[in-house]
Design a protein around this motif. Structure first.
Motif, PDB file in Angstrom:
ATOM      1  N   ALA A  22      53.742  39.404 -31.930  1.00  0.00           N
ATOM      2  CA  ALA A  22      52.516  39.048 -31.481  1.00  0.00           C
ATOM      3  C   ALA A  22      51.584  38.816 -32.347  1.00  0.00           C
ATOM      4  N   VAL A  23      51.573  39.777 -33.589  1.00  0.00           N
ATOM      5  CA  VAL A  23      50.472  39.643 -34.462  1.00  0.00           C
ATOM      6  C   VAL A  23      50.708  38.388 -35.400  1.00  0.00           C
ATOM      7  N   VAL A  24      52.057  38.232 -35.698  1.00  0.00           N
ATOM      8  CA  VAL A  24      52.481  37.174 -36.615  1.00  0.00           C
ATOM      9  C   VAL A  24      52.073  36.059 -36.029  1.00  0.00           C
ATOM     10  N   SER A  25      52.420  35.664 -34.609  1.00  0.00           N
ATOM     11  CA  SER A  25      52.155  34.655 -33.772  1.00  0.00           C
ATOM     12  C   SER A  25      50.708  34.332 -33.636  1.00  0.00           C
ATOM     13  N   VAL A  26      49.704  35.248 -33.763  1.00  0.00           N
ATOM     14  CA  VAL A  26      48.369  35.111 -33.601  1.00  0.00           C
ATOM     15  C   VAL A  26      48.043  34.704 -34.826  1.00  0.00           C
ATOM     16  N   LEU A  27      48.280  35.281 -36.138  1.00  0.00           N
ATOM     17  CA  LEU A  27      48.137  34.610 -37.270  1.00  0.00           C
ATOM     18  C   LEU A  27      48.309  33.229 -37.667  1.00  0.00           C
ATOM     19  N   ALA A  28      49.694  32.829 -37.102  1.00  0.00           N
ATOM     20  CA  ALA A  28      49.807  31.627 -37.203  1.00  0.00           C
ATOM     21  C   ALA A  28      49.307  30.491 -36.432  1.00  0.00           C
ATOM     22  N   MET A  29      48.477  31.160 -35.304  1.00  0.00           N
ATOM     23  CA  MET A  29      47.633  30.296 -34.618  1.00  0.00           C
ATOM     24  C   MET A  29      46.329  29.896 -35.126  1.00  0.00           C
ATOM     25  N   LEU A  30      45.785  31.119 -35.786  1.00  0.00           N
ATOM     26  CA  LEU A  30      44.581  30.893 -36.609  1.00  0.00           C
ATOM     27  C   LEU A  30      45.014  29.686 -37.737  1.00  0.00           C
ATOM     28  N   PHE A  31      46.136  29.822 -38.343  1.00  0.00           N
ATOM     29  CA  PHE A  31      46.356  28.671 -39.604  1.00  0.00           C
ATOM     30  C   PHE A  31      46.817  27.596 -38.810  1.00  0.00           C
ATOM     31  N   GLY A  32      47.124  27.478 -37.602  1.00  0.00           N
ATOM     32  CA  GLY A  32      47.354  26.096 -37.174  1.00  0.00           C
ATOM     33  C   GLY A  32      46.084  25.369 -36.533  1.00  0.00           C
ATOM     34  N   ALA A  33      45.287  26.386 -36.226  1.00  0.00           N
ATOM     35  CA  ALA A  33      43.938  25.857 -35.699  1.00  0.00           C
ATOM     36  C   ALA A  33      43.166  25.316 -37.089  1.00  0.00           C
ATOM     37  N   ALA A  34      43.111  25.917 -37.838  1.00  0.00           N
ATOM     38  CA  ALA A  34      42.647  25.329 -39.319  1.00  0.00           C
ATOM     39  C   ALA A  34      43.280  24.148 -39.607  1.00  0.00           C
ATOM     40  N   ALA A  35      44.614  24.152 -39.636  1.00  0.00           N
ATOM     41  CA  ALA A  35      45.231  22.773 -40.189  1.00  0.00           C
ATOM     42  C   ALA A  35      44.735  21.676 -39.119  1.00  0.00           C
ATOM     43  N   GLY A  36      44.784  21.963 -37.914  1.00  0.00           N
ATOM     44  CA  GLY A  36      44.500  20.867 -36.802  1.00  0.00           C
ATOM     45  C   GLY A  36      43.077  20.647 -36.965  1.00  0.00           C
ATOM     46  N   TRP A  37      42.193  21.236 -37.231  1.00  0.00           N
ATOM     47  CA  TRP A  37      40.671  21.197 -37.639  1.00  0.00           C
ATOM     48  C   TRP A  37      40.660  20.142 -38.703  1.00  0.00           C
ATOM     49  N   LEU A  38      41.278  20.375 -40.011  1.00  0.00           N
ATOM     50  CA  LEU A  38      41.315  19.673 -40.926  1.00  0.00           C
ATOM     51  C   LEU A  38      41.917  18.343 -40.782  1.00  0.00           C
TER      52      LEU A  38
END
Length: 83
Positions: A22-38
């Motif tokens: 769960a922790v690794v998935s949430v961290l990846a979600m944050l990186f995915g959000a940053a990549a999607g924003w960019l």
């Protein structure tokens, strides 16, 4: 020096394994959000048309990136590679 049995290692893995996933998935979600924003800043029309086509309405690119980052990492950590 205390020795741990294989049973207690298994219990530790069963208890902490889902938490780690769960922790690794949430961290990846944050990186995915940053990549999607960019990517949404660079290709706004692509994300607008893609999300309208898939979901029927436009959603922000960062939300699509967060969703894809979470799902991909959750599936990758949940199911080991079979080689």
């Amino acid at each position: 020096m205390a020795r741990t049995s294989s049973g207690s290692k298994f219990v530790g893995l069963v208890l902490f394994g889902p938490v780690i996933i769960a922790v690794v998935s949430v961290l990846a979600m944050l990186f995915g959000a940053a990549a999607g924003w960019l990517a949404g800043l660079i290709f706004p029309q692509v994300f607008e048309r893609l999300t309208t086509l898939i979901f029927g309405e436009e959603i922000p690119a960062w939300q699509l990136g967060a969703m894809l980052g979470f799902i991909a990492t959750f599936l990758r950590t949940s199911f080991p590679n079979r080689r």
